[in-house]
Scaffold this active site. Structure first.
Site, short mmCIF file in Angstrom:
data_model
loop_
_atom_site.label_atom_id
_atom_site.label_comp_id
_atom_site.label_asym_id
_atom_site.label_seq_id
_atom_site.Cartn_x
_atom_site.Cartn_y
_atom_site.Cartn_z
N SER A 1 0.84 -1.19 0.00
CA SER A 1 0.00 0.00 0.00
C SER A 1 0.88 1.24 0.00
O SER A 1 1.97 1.24 0.58
CB SER A 1 -0.91 0.03 1.22
OG SER A 1 -0.17 0.35 2.39
N ASP A 2 0.42 2.30 -0.67
CA ASP A 2 1.05 3.59 -0.43
C ASP A 2 0.73 3.99 0.99
O ASP A 2 -0.24 3.53 1.59
CB ASP A 2 0.56 4.62 -1.44
CG ASP A 2 1.55 5.77 -1.63
OD1 ASP A 2 2.44 5.93 -0.77
OD2 ASP A 2 1.44 6.49 -2.63
N TRP A 3 1.56 4.86 1.55
CA TRP A 3 1.44 5.22 2.96
C TRP A 3 0.13 6.01 3.18
O TRP A 3 -0.04 7.12 2.72
CB TRP A 3 2.64 6.05 3.39
CG TRP A 3 3.80 5.23 3.86
CD1 TRP A 3 4.45 5.36 5.05
CD2 TRP A 3 4.47 4.15 3.19
NE1 TRP A 3 5.46 4.42 5.17
CE2 TRP A 3 5.50 3.66 4.04
CE3 TRP A 3 4.30 3.51 1.96
CZ2 TRP A 3 6.34 2.61 3.70
CZ3 TRP A 3 5.13 2.46 1.61
CH2 TRP A 3 6.12 2.02 2.48
N GLY A 4 -0.81 5.36 3.88
CA GLY A 4 -2.12 5.96 4.07
C GLY A 4 -3.10 5.58 2.98
O GLY A 4 -4.19 6.16 2.90
N GLY A 5 -2.76 4.61 2.15
CA GLY A 5 -3.61 4.24 1.03
C GLY A 5 -4.61 3.13 1.33
O GLY A 5 -5.39 2.74 0.46
#
Length: 745
Positions: free
Chosen positions: A265-269
């Site tokens: 995941s992208d950070w906060g995704g």
């Protein structure tokens, strides 16, 4: 005595037997065994809690392994232009290390502008060595999102507007990184084409545009580059976030393409536990970006793929089927990286890496315009050189978002030029304009004091006065990596140059005929002064060796050979995404969701300009040289091709100038008649060829059915329809040199 000897011998045999049994290597630790066998063995030894722990973060950039089994942690680092400095365990603040300064490589727009896969391999190998030296498992890069609008703040991190060019450049980058036992993480999958409302934009695009424009580079990275990890994008598609998206991750990536790596995941995704479980996400990072959301001491246990997932398994809602598949992929990654005994040791900040950064920068610089052959600068005619503009001295390695770096050194254009002409010409500087005087991002401080309280009028007057008395004037301007320019999490407000630079350039053009504008940016900019300026150079964000590379090109030590990986439009209305009115999207009533409909479909970049018969400011594929090239006629080895056959095209190219140079020969294919609307032409081949003065070389291209195909979204497959096609040899998307027609039987 004999009895004692006999007992001793017996004891030794028993000890040796026990020792041999105790050191039997478990299958998962034996790297002579097949990876899949090792994966299954390790998986069978793990507890439920260990599996859950493995699929989410335990710090800002780290996820746990299984210490009980000797399976190490997974450490990520931001790229894709250099290895990010260390931050604190739970926070973005700097960790305060003194040995984490890196080499900054040029931005990926510059790499794409080399049109040279050998440079991509050198780039990947070099940055991979730096990541390995810092003992990173995953390098978060490269980025291959398509350049859809010149306002996108992250375009500088990507490889341009054309899916074919991006595909050919991403594969060797991935291979170079992974040759070091470090996983490349290709991002941001997919349709992450602007930064405004990036967490709440739902992209609406037809399957044809998805498959023909936005997915090919990802597919090439997976199937040809064999990338070990992929990062999901922030935006939504089909009303699901891309980090847990059934269609993108399960159906296409893991299903159609056979991806066997890890989806990160992208950070906060990540936004939903059930979707994260079922829709293809394997490893969750940054769901609360401070790592300690709401003051919880066990914040990481509160991630979507943590305790919430464990509870759903214990309650019987899910079996461990999906969990085991996620862990298999992470174990596979570990065996390819940290648990590979043959993994190289890497190196950091080496002379070879600085040389690589400079070589890539020099090959990527694009000579856009050179009226009157003002360039290269003739030191026999230059006793005084005026350097004007903030970008001549502002550090560009700090800022821009997650690609911000702490570097061993960054040579400014002003310093690079001074060093190159030392003892031969005097270099004088005037500020000209004040852009962003700050010099800090995420705790990395440049140490530069760029504050200047003079008015724009005073700055312009000083610059004009200096320009009048010098033999050459070099203006260094463009964009910087501050918020609202070339920077993550925001888009640009306009196509034009900021800080009143247009007015300054016009004033300079009136007082000195030897004006050179060096545009430093990762994006196209408007140039209302283009007819007033003889020489224009596109210099990108070039990293640690920026000043040296620029000086080499301006002084003629290096003959420029870069070409644009995206179109420079005259105005925003010449861009399909803006002309058709859906950028950056339309907000839904009573919802914090913005629907962004890609009305232009497959007609992105030069495809749109061809369709609408619009002349660009500078075309895709454009780039000049200090020598000249002459093209012969393209010939075909056959005038017809069967569905399973190939055709070889050849074209002679001659350097008719007086010095060695390199030309990028481009092959476009035109479908003369199709059942579906197709672009006027599409890039399907390119070759960078180096030629001595007077030398001729024959460039060859091989085309097959795939070069002629389009994606039929109704049949959901690639189609090559029988009929006539045209091979178009060009020096850019608008500089056509030769054509020849053939037929697909």
């Amino acid at each position: 005595m004999e009895k004692q000897i006999l007992l001793g011998a017996l004891a030794f045999v028993l000890f040796a037997s026990v020792s041999a049994q105790s050191v039997d290597t478990p299958v998962y630790l034996d790297d002579t065994k097949p990876v899949e066998l090792r994966v299954e063995d390790a998986l069978s030894r793990m507890t439920l809690e260990e599996k859950i722990a493995m699929i989410h973060a335990q710090s800002k950039f780290c996820s746990p392994g299984v210490s009980r089994l000797g399976i190490p942690e997974i450490w990520c680092t931001d790229g894709p232009h250099g290895i990010r400095p260390e931050v604190l365990w739970d926070e973005w603040d700097q960790a305060g290390w003194t040995n984490d300064s890196c080499v900054a490589f040029p931005a990926l727009t510059c790499l794409a502008a080399t049109w040279n896969p050998d440079m991509a391999l050198l780039y990947g190998k070099s940055i991979g060595e730096e990541a390995r030296y810092r003992n990173k498992t995953i390098l978060l890069g490269p980025g291959v999102n398509i350049y859809r609008t010149p306002l996108n703040g992250r375009n500088f991190e990507y490889m341009g507007e054309d899916p074919y060019l991006s595909s050919k450049m991403v594969v060797p980058y991935v291979q170079g990184v992974q040759s070091n036992g470090v996983a490349a993480c290709v991002k941001h999958y997919a349709l992450n084409n602007h930064e405004v409302n990036r967490h709440t934009t739902n992209v609406i695009v037809d399957d044809r545009a998805l498959y023909e424009i936005y997915l090919p580079a990802f597919k090439a990275a997976v199937q040809e580059g064999h990338a070990w990890s992929i990062m999901g994008a922030y935006n939504l598609y089909k009303d699901q976030h891309c980090c847990h998206n059934q269609y993108l991750l399960n159906d296409i990536l893991k299903g159609e393409w056979g991806f066997d790596g890890v989806v990160v995941s992208d950070w906060g995704g990540t936004h939903d536990t059930d979707e994260a479980i079922t829709n293809g996400l394997d490893l969750e990072f940054g769901s609360w970006t401070n790592g300690l959301s709401n003051g919880a001491s066990n914040a990481y246990d509160n991630y979507y793929l943590a305790k919430a997932y464990l509870d759903k398994i214990k309650s019987g809602k899910y079996t461990t089927k999906e969990l085991d598949e996620k862990v298999r992929r992470i174990l596979r990654l570990s065996f390819r990286t940290t648990m590979n005994r043959n993994r190289p040791f890497g190196s950091m900040g080496s002379p070879e890496h600085f040389d690589a950064a400079r070589t890539i920068a020099e090959e990527g610089i694009v000579l856009l315009q050179n009226k009157g052959n003002v360039l290269p600068i003739d030191l026999n005619k230059a006793s005084k050189i005026a350097v004007i503009g903030e970008n001549a001295l502002k550090m560009m390695t700090v800022g821009g978002g997650s690609s911000s770096l702490k570097v061993k050194h960054e040579i400014s254009p002003l310093d690079g030029l001074k060093k190159r002409v030392a003892g031969k010409a005097e270099v004088l500087f005037a500020r000209g304009y004040v852009g962003d005087a700050s010099g800090e991002y995420n705790g990395v401080v440049t140490g530069q004091d760029l504050s200047d309280n003079r008015s724009p009028e005073e700055l312009i007057a000083e610059a004009v006065s200096l320009a009048k008395e010098c033999d050459y004037v070099i203006f260094f301007g463009g964009l910087n990596k501050s918020a609202g320019q070339d920077c993550e999490d925001a888009d640009r407000a306009q196509l034009g140059l900021p800080y009143g630079q247009d007015q300054l350039i016009e004033a300079l053009s009136k007082v000195n005929k030897n004006l050179i504008v060096v545009n430093i940016s990762g994006n196209a900019v408007a140039m209302p002064w283009v007819k007033s300026v003889p020489s224009i150079v596109q210099a990108w964000f070039l990293g640690s060796e920026a000043g040296s590379a620029i000086a080499s090109v301006l002084l003629g030590d290096v003959n420029p050979s870069g070409k644009l990986p995206f179109t420079f439009p005259v105005c925003l209305e010449d861009v399909g995404a803006h002309k058709l009115g859906e950028y950056p999207g339309v907000k839904r009533e009573n919802e914090n969701i913005w629907d962004a409909k890609y009305n232009e479909g497959i007609f992105v970049g030069y495809r749109w300009l061809d369709k609408e018969n619009i002349k660009p400011l500078f075309a895709f594929g454009h780039g000049l040289s200090y020598t000249q090239f002459e093209y012969g006629k393209v010939t075909l080895d056959s005038k017809a091709m069967t569905q399973d056959g190939k055709i070889v095209l050849t074209v002679p190219v001659t350097n008719v100038g007086k010095r060695e140079g390199a030309e990028i020969v481009q092959l476009y294919i035109c479908d003369k008649k199709s059942s579906l609307s197709r672009p006027e032409k599409e890039l399907k081949g390119f070759c960078k060829v180096k030629l001595a003065a007077g030398e001729t070389k024959t460039v060859s291209f091989t085309i097959d059915k795939s070069s002629l195909s389009f994606f039929d979204d109704k049949q959901h497959k690639w189609i090559a329809e029988p009929g006539k096609f045209e091979a178009v040899i060009a020096a850019s998307a608008e500089d056509i040199k030769s054509k020849n027609v053939f037929e697909l039987k």
